[in-house]
Design a protein around this motif. Structure first.
Motif, PDB file in Angstrom:
ATOM      1  N   ALA A 122     106.503  57.919 -28.992  1.00 25.06           N
ATOM      2  CA  ALA A 122     106.079  58.687 -30.162  1.00 25.06           C
ATOM      3  C   ALA A 122     107.263  59.298 -30.901  1.00 25.06           C
ATOM      4  O   ALA A 122     107.076  60.006 -31.886  1.00 25.06           O
ATOM      5  N   ASP A 134     101.888  64.870 -42.963  1.00 27.79           N
ATOM      6  CA  ASP A 134     103.113  64.310 -42.387  1.00 27.79           C
ATOM      7  C   ASP A 134     103.697  65.147 -41.256  1.00 27.79           C
ATOM      8  O   ASP A 134     104.907  65.272 -41.114  1.00 27.79           O
ATOM      9  N   TYR A 193     103.958  65.074 -37.451  1.00 31.40           N
ATOM     10  CA  TYR A 193     103.772  64.178 -36.305  1.00 31.40           C
ATOM     11  C   TYR A 193     104.486  64.755 -35.082  1.00 31.40           C
ATOM     12  O   TYR A 193     105.293  65.690 -35.227  1.00 31.40           O
ATOM     13  N   TYR A 242      93.864  67.163 -35.727  1.00 28.12           N
ATOM     14  CA  TYR A 242      94.967  66.199 -35.652  1.00 28.12           C
ATOM     15  C   TYR A 242      95.131  65.498 -36.998  1.00 28.12           C
ATOM     16  O   TYR A 242      96.235  65.363 -37.528  1.00 28.12           O
ATOM     17  N   LYS A 269      96.847  67.440 -39.571  1.00 30.45           N
ATOM     18  CA  LYS A 269      98.309  67.462 -39.377  1.00 30.45           C
ATOM     19  C   LYS A 269      98.934  66.166 -39.881  1.00 30.45           C
ATOM     20  O   LYS A 269      99.923  66.191 -40.608  1.00 30.45           O
ATOM     21  N   PHE A 270      98.322  65.045 -39.489  1.00 33.75           N
ATOM     22  CA  PHE A 270      98.907  63.763 -39.885  1.00 33.75           C
ATOM     23  C   PHE A 270      98.940  63.626 -41.404  1.00 33.75           C
ATOM     24  O   PHE A 270      99.878  63.097 -41.972  1.00 33.75           O
ATOM     25  N   THR A 285     108.106  65.164 -35.522  1.00 33.83           N
ATOM     26  CA  THR A 285     108.611  66.037 -36.576  1.00 33.83           C
ATOM     27  C   THR A 285     109.464  67.178 -36.031  1.00 33.83           C
ATOM     28  O   THR A 285     110.531  67.477 -36.546  1.00 33.83           O
TER      29      THR A 285
END
Lengths: 197, 578
Positions: free
Chosen positions: B239, A121, A123, A114, A117-118, A126
């Protein structure tokens, strides 16, 4: 009147005790929960203009490693139950402890994934693919956490029952095992669907 | 869970608040659900003022609604939407289902199958408290900025995705309620399958138990997809994902900045996959109660018990393949519409079988017109109207005209209000002597029945007329500014006055209920001379229910057997019989 019947012993005409039937029913509802999620995945993917190759965004080697970790934890879960059937409590604790550690290892690896991925960028907001990826794996991770909590209880305070009611305790571990195998099975579906297809 | 049957003295908290006894939990459900029914009903009483006298200040209680909701007592459209959404949510998820399943199921099922308690008493307690928390979350959502959820009880996106905070509260509340019904469903199924008394074979089960069993399966399997949908909507709201948001969505003239690519239809599919089985969750326990009351008060066996059981099971299966008949107007295509029209027509058959069997059961009976029987008799034609008015909605061509009109509201309220709620009243009057050892007052009961019967029809029949004229169900002003609604505007006042009168006619019921708990006429364990097992337990049943496990010798409704002195033969009485 006496206590609730068939909590430990098996009812003759149905062939199960209460807890065994209960966990199968619970798992049936879990099938519907993840079934709803997978249906949403199919629905969104069929309606999408384009859909990325899972492996272009996600790391297949890490996920393969995690798959092996979870399969391993399923094996140790069975072994811990077998140890109880064999009346070997020390062995039971070793194997259940190993199951818990493997589950934690899975979560740590997932956490790194995770974070990776963050840091690029990527998310949930995305793209639709990442949205369903984070939602499905997140929901699965919650189930892993639930399993860790239940198993830790049976490893620690809950294991007192072994001395008072060994048969019932063995049944409990069997039931916890059924749940754990189900959580593994969900991952076995998630892995190809998200990473490989 | 074995410890639940010990007889040592328990503290007040263990005994009444965090109880694991199915009867206490049943009563907790009953009181909480009745509170929510009255609360949800009150929301509607406020809405009916706006519909009958649009733009006029609400009298007496207008100041209570708050300046942001109703400045000067005049209800704002946004607040009206909140009231509508929360009326639906509260009545269904916090009122009727908890009363029908949580209260009646919990209290009666273990007694009717001769069990000491539910299979999992701790889960049972957890189920109630999860429901309670869900209810508190729903209630507190009225006080967040923007008010409670205002996108309808169906929470259709994209509207629900971009709605005020109340919608997030709604989703969290629903997750608690879904957890509650999941725990309850597992418990009911295991209890019915595992804890039946010796000799209580499947075809000897009271019909009520069958209805609860199928209902529990529906709750178990239909709710999780809504939970999935709820999680997806939470992700959209919190989110920033776009599960239900298509690309290029424009709000107030501005392009919404999301990744897009989602589908509002996805929500509808997931939602109705739950919500159609939910319709049968609302009606099956009601049919179960009515069957018990009719058999007892006609003094004869149910006509067609087996076809009724098979129909109930078939209904359960079919309810999973009719959901998209709520979606004919979404443009999903004629082929899919044709499929769902067909399944919808098929599912009406078992409902008709059950209703016909109940009607025929009256034939040749020596009917006692007690209050529970009056409510059961009221249920039959009211559910009949509700069912028949559903047929045009199940056909895509007719639905194009009727969709989203007051006709739909009239149709499903006939099923749920004078249908299910009447059955709940029948059940309360029928089993009150078991719970308290006392009978409810018959005179007050009859006032309650006749008043409610007339008022219910006064509310819901004009809705069918308005709907056929094409009046939309969601109008804040009751249709005042629409040309096609002018001819039926008179009905708004009729419906509103009927609704307020209906509230007045619940007062004798509440007085009766509270007074009779201590002051009602004392009766024995089996005041109705009924045959099923719950009537062999003491009234009220003690912890553990029966002094010894009952043995069952025969089917559930052995009334008026020839060559016998008494006109009923209890299931647990040894001797001849089937």
């Amino acid at each position: 009147m006496e206590m609730i019947p068939y909590t430990v012993e098996i009812r003759e005409d149905t062939g199960v005790n209460n807890a065994k039937l209960g966990i199968w029913l619970f798992l049936a509802s879990e099938v519907m929960l993840f079934g709803g999620m997978f249906s949403a995945y199919i629905f969104l993917r069929l309606g999408a203009v384009s859909w990325p190759e899972g492996s272009s965004l996600l790391s297949v080697p890490i996920a393969t490693f995690n798959t092996l970790v979870l399969i391993g934890s399923s094996v140790t879960m069975v072994l811990s139950w077998v140890a109880l059937v064999e009346n070997n409590f020390a062995k039971y604790r070793r194997y259940l402890g190993l199951t818990i550690l493997l589950a934690l290892l899975f979560l740590v690896v997932k956490g790194f994934e995770y974070n990776e991925k963050f840091s690029h960028d990527l998310y949930p907001a995305t793209s639709t693919f990442l949205a369903i990826y984070f939602t499905l794996t997140g929901l699965h991770a919650l189930h892993i956490i639930g399993g860790v909590i239940v198993n830790s209880y049976f490893w620690g305070p809950g294991s007192k029952m072994w001395s008072s009611d060994p048969q019932r305790f063995t049944n409990r571990i069997e039931v916890a095992g059924l749940y754990w195998h189900f959580v593994d099975l969900v991952w076995i579906f998630l892995f190809p669907v998200l990473y490989l297809m | 869970m074995s410890e639940s049957n010990d007889h040592h003295e328990m503290s007040y908290w263990r005994k009444y608040i965090f109880s694991q006894d199915h009867k206490v939990i049943g009563l907790q459900y009953a009181f909480t659900a009745m509170f929510f029914l009255i609360f949800g009903f009150s929301l509607m009483l406020i809405m009916r003022w706006q519909l009958a006298y649009p733009g006029e200040a609400v009298p007496l209680i207008g100041w209570l609604l708050g300046e942001t909701n109703a400045p000067g007592g005049i209800i704002l459209p946004e607040f009206y939407n909140s009231l509508g959404a929360m009326h639906g949510t509260i009545m269904i998820f916090l009122g009727i289902v908890p009363l029908a399943v949580g209260a009646f199921g919990n209290y009666i099922v273990p007694l009717q199958i001769g069990a000491p308690d539910m299979a999992f008493p701790k889960l049972n307690m957890a189920s109630y408290w999860s429901y309670f928390v869900g209810g508190v979350v729903m209630l507190s959502s009225f006080f967040v900025p923007g008010g409670a959820a205002n996108s309808g009880w169906t929470s259709y996106p994209p509207l629900a995705d971009i709605a005020t905070t109340g919608q997030t509260m709604w989703l969290f509340g629903m997750i608690f309620l879904i957890t509650s019904s999941l725990l309850g469903a597992v418990n009911f199924i295991v209890t019915i399958i595992q804890l039946r008394a010796p000799g209580l074979t499947w075809m000897r089960l009271p019909f009520f138990v069958w209805a609860q069993l199928v209902t529990a399966f529906l709750l178990l399997l239909a709710f999780p997809p809504l939970e999935a949908a709820g999680v997806l909507q939470l992700m959209d709201r919190l989110a920033g994902t776009s599960f239900f948001l298509p690309s290029g969505l424009v709000i107030s003239g501005e392009l919404l900045e999301v990744s897009g690519g989602g589908s509002p239809l996805l929500w509808q599919h997931l939602f109705w996959f739950l919500a159609h089985p939910e319709v049968y969750v609302l009606i099956l326990p009601a049919m179960g109660i009515v069957a018990e009351v009719i058999a007892t008060n006609t003094r004869k066996p149910l006509w067609g018990y087996r076809p009724m059981v098979y129909s109930t099971i078939f209904l359960g299966f079919m309810s999973f393949v009719v959901w998209a008949h709520h979606m004919y107007m979404t443009g999903m295509g004629t082929v899919i519409s044709a499929f769902f029209q067909t399944t919808t027509m098929i599912i009406s058959i078992p409902s008709v079988v059950i209703l016909s069997a109940l009607f025929i059961s009256l034939w040749g009976g020596s009917i006692r017109f007690t209050t529970p029987m009056l409510f059961a008799l009221g249920f039959l034609p009211m559910f009949g109207i509700g069912g028949l008015t559903g047929l045009p909605l199940g056909l895509a061509a007719a639905d194009i005209h009727l969709h989203d009109t007051y006709y739909v509201i009239g149709h499903f309220h006939y099923i749920v209000a004078p249908g299910t709620i009447f059955a709940m009243f029948a059940g309360i009057y029928h089993w009150f002597p078991k719970v308290t050892g006392r009978r409810l007052n018959e005179t007050l009961g009859k006032i309650h029945f006749w008043g409610s019967f007339v008022c219910m029809n006064g509310i819901f029949f004009p809705m069918l007329i308005q709907g056929l004229a094409g009046v939309s169900r969601r109008l804040w002003d009751g249709g005042e500014q629409y040309a096609h609604a002018q001819g039926t505007l008179w009905a708004n006042e009729v419906m509103s006055i009927s609704a307020w009168a209906l509230f007045v006619f619940q007062i004798p019921f509440l007085i009766n209920l509270i007074r009779s708990i201590r002051g009602g006429e004392k009766v024995g364990d089996n005041p109705w001379n009924a045959t099923t097992l719950e009537w062999t337990a003491p009234s009220p049943p003690p912890h553990g229910n029966f002094s010894a496990t009952p043995q069952v010798y025969r089917t559930a409704y052995e009334y008026s057997l020839p060559d016998r002195d008494s006109d009923f033969l209890p299931q647990s009485e040894p001797g001849e019989g089937s």
